[in-house]
Enzyme design. Structure first.
Site, PDB file in Angstrom:
ATOM      1  N   LYS A 176       1.306 -11.097   9.145  1.00 44.07           N
ATOM      2  CA  LYS A 176       0.187 -10.547   8.399  1.00 44.07           C
ATOM      3  C   LYS A 176      -0.285 -11.642   7.462  1.00 44.07           C
ATOM      4  CE  LYS A 176      -1.191  -6.924   5.130  1.00 44.07           C
ATOM      5  NZ  LYS A 176      -0.758  -5.770   4.292  1.00 44.07           N
ATOM      6  N   ILE A 220      -4.072  -5.694   9.832  1.00 42.31           N
ATOM      7  CA  ILE A 220      -3.385  -4.651   9.068  1.00 42.31           C
ATOM      8  C   ILE A 220      -4.279  -4.375   7.875  1.00 42.31           C
ATOM      9  CG2 ILE A 220      -1.295  -4.061   7.791  1.00 42.31           C
ATOM     10  CD1 ILE A 220       0.215  -6.032   9.628  1.00 42.31           C
ATOM     11  N   TYR A 241       5.215 -11.665   6.509  1.00 50.99           N
ATOM     12  CA  TYR A 241       4.195 -11.150   5.596  1.00 50.99           C
ATOM     13  C   TYR A 241       3.951 -12.209   4.534  1.00 50.99           C
ATOM     14  CZ  TYR A 241       2.010  -7.706   2.382  1.00 50.99           C
ATOM     15  OH  TYR A 241       1.161  -7.006   1.543  1.00 50.99           O
ATOM     16  N   THR A 265       0.829  -1.206   0.000  1.00 51.77           N
ATOM     17  CA  THR A 265       0.000   0.000   0.000  1.00 51.77           C
ATOM     18  C   THR A 265       0.860   1.251   0.000  1.00 51.77           C
ATOM     19  OG1 THR A 265      -1.777  -1.159   1.153  1.00 51.77           O
ATOM     20  CG2 THR A 265      -1.808   1.241   1.275  1.00 51.77           C
TER      21      THR A 265
END
Length: 306
Positions: free
Chosen positions: A166, A208, A138, A50
């Site tokens: 995440k 998240i 991640y 992002t």
């Protein structure tokens, strides 16, 4: 020191406001941080996908990490994304972010080289041993094309410096298997806006969340309901967010979101190559939907002048 007990609630994956020349827009960044602080988020995750990690110049990444720490550390942990393809570059980036003051690092599954599960395991163990701050894994297989076996995640969760993950694997059975075997010292965080209440109901400690930049209180409500067993109510609220999510992810994130952030006082729609600003019809539709939701959940009708 960051640990799993501090990984709770809503941690927005923040975009990186930039100017036309690709450098950090400091004024817009501060406006974003002010908005998130006022709406009561539980932490901040800059410089992931992002945050357009791969498109930002290295010095701008470090600059934005420091700016985030300066303004958001009081809200909770600042966890910087590390999306480099190679181990040495990833470790160097993590050390630079740690020097800028971040509490932890969100380290992406190594990709392109197509490693085995043993290679993934060793990569994270080695990184955790050498990192100056704790790390989160991640896992986002629809980007990396590699999923991490639940059994590998179970083993990694027992490392004292690997404190969470995440979870962006959209396979719910995979998620359930992961949660069933991780160490109590390890926090699984949802990484999928679209599955967030299900992830929380199944054991995620928070999330998240991309669109929590736009609607922090709405996502807080979903979290509070789901984490206290009121899953049906959480799903009702989440269902009201589906049209917004469909538009926010209609083109590559964060393009649509950046295009409407002026509605929350953050005017920085510029994107970094190879991404471009979204088509006007998406921007207009998302603007109308977000305007409605801001009134419903955030109480900020005064900002909605078009």
């Amino acid at each position: 020191m960051l640990d799993a007990t501090k990984l709770r609630g809503i941690l927005p994956a923040t975009p990186t406001p930039v100017t036309a020349d690709g450098t950090i827009d400091v004024a817009a960044s501060k406006a974003l941080f002010s908005w998130l602080t006022a709406q009561g988020v539980d932490g901040t995750v800059p410089l992931g996908g992002t945050g357009e990690y791969g498109a930002l110049a290295r010095k701008e990444r470090i600059r934005f990490a420091g700016l985030t720490v300066e303004h958001m550390a009081v809200q909770g942990p600042v966890i910087a994304g590390v999306l480099d393809t190679g181990y040495h570059d990833a470790l160097a980036a993590g050390r630079e972010f740690a020097a800028a003051g971040v509490d932890g690092l969100l380290v992406l599954t190594p990709y392109y080289t197509n490693p085995t599960q043993a290679g993934i395991r060793d990569y994270f163990l080695r990184y955790a041993d050498e990192s100056p701050v704790p790390i989160l894994i991640y896992e986002i297989p629809y980007r990396t094309r590699i999923a991490i076996d639940p059994e590998v995640l179970h083993e990694l969760s027992r490392h004292e410096r690997i404190v969470g993950m995440k979870a962006c694997n959209t396979d719910m059975y995979h998620f359930l298997r992961v949660v069933a075997g991780v160490d109590p010292s390890f926090a699984v965080l949802s990484g999928e806006d679209t599955l967030f209440p299900l992830h929380v109901a199944a054991g995620a400690k928070g999330g998240i969340v991309v669109t929590a930049n736009l609607l922090p209180r709405a996502w807080r409500l979903v979290y509070d309901l789901a984490s206290t067993g009121r899953v049906s109510e959480a799903l009702d609220v989440h269902r009201s967010l589906i049209p917004m999510m469909n538009l926010a992810f209609a083109e590559t994130n964060p393009g649509p979101m950046k295009a409407v952030m002026d509605l929350i006082g953050v005017n920085a729609p510029a994107m970094l190559a190879p991404l471009v600003e979204p088509r006007d019809e998406i921007r207009q539709a998302l603007r109308a939907e977000l305007s409605r939701l801001l009134v419903a959940y955030e109480g900020v009708a005064s900002r909605l002048a078009s």
